[in-house]
Write an enzyme that holds these catalytic residues in place. Structure first.
Site, PDB file in Angstrom:
ATOM      1  N   ASP A 169      34.220  37.801  39.282  1.00  0.00           N
ATOM      2  CA  ASP A 169      35.405  38.116  38.308  1.00  0.00           C
ATOM      3  C   ASP A 169      34.917  37.751  37.105  1.00  0.00           C
ATOM      4  OD1 ASP A 169      37.277  37.939  40.648  1.00  0.00           O
ATOM      5  OD2 ASP A 169      37.839  36.580  40.120  1.00  0.00           O
ATOM      6  N   ASP A 224      46.148  38.832  46.081  1.00  0.00           N
ATOM      7  CA  ASP A 224      46.887  37.810  47.101  1.00  0.00           C
ATOM      8  C   ASP A 224      48.372  37.456  46.336  1.00  0.00           C
ATOM      9  OD1 ASP A 224      48.612  36.330  49.078  1.00  0.00           O
ATOM     10  OD2 ASP A 224      46.605  35.596  50.392  1.00  0.00           O
ATOM     11  N   ASP A 227      40.342  32.209  35.810  1.00  0.00           N
ATOM     12  CA  ASP A 227      39.614  33.881  36.522  1.00  0.00           C
ATOM     13  C   ASP A 227      40.157  34.592  36.189  1.00  0.00           C
ATOM     14  OD1 ASP A 227      37.472  31.404  36.317  1.00  0.00           O
ATOM     15  OD2 ASP A 227      36.822  31.652  37.630  1.00  0.00           O
TER      16      ASP A 227
END
Length: 128
Positions: free
Chosen positions: A63, A83, A93
């Protein structure tokens, strides 16, 4: 038409959904430069045949790698199937990546509906 550089990211429970979405939009996505985090990039490539430059997995710095690419002007769009119902150990992050994309005015899709709007937008083929 300028190729866009599109980052593809998905939390574990969302990987099947992003792979399915990539398969459905393969013709459009194949015209652009794709990159993604760890397993997501590998699975998209393995299951769709799309060329996807692979960074580290999200929890191991992927990320942040994509965030750095954004600050260097090397990412045009982020498709991140997150999610919302599962706690993520690397949530700071993820928030940092979303924040840097906002700071640099990068379109972000966090779900299928928004991703569809982005890849079917006439702006996707503009030179800017």
């Amino acid at each position: 038409m300028k190729q866009k550089r599109i980052a593809l990211i998905a939390h574990d429970n969302m990987k099947p959904a992003i792979i399915e979405w990539c398969a459905e939009n393969k013709d459009t996505l194949s015209q652009h430069l794709l990159c993604g985090t760890g397993t997501t990039a590998k699975r998209i490539h393995d299951e769709t045949g799309l060329a996807v430059e692979r960074y580290k997995s999200g929890p191991l710095g992927g990320d942040q790698q994509i965030g750095a690419q954004i600050t260097d002007g090397k990412i045009d769009i982020v498709i991140f199937f997150s999610d919302p119902l599962t706690a993520q150990p690397h949530d700071p992050d993820v928030k940092a990546l979303l924040r840097i994309a906002q700071v640099y005015d990068i379109p972000i899709a966090n779900n299928r509906a928004t991703a569809q709007y982005i890849v079917h937008s006439t702006l996707l083929t503009e030179d800017k």
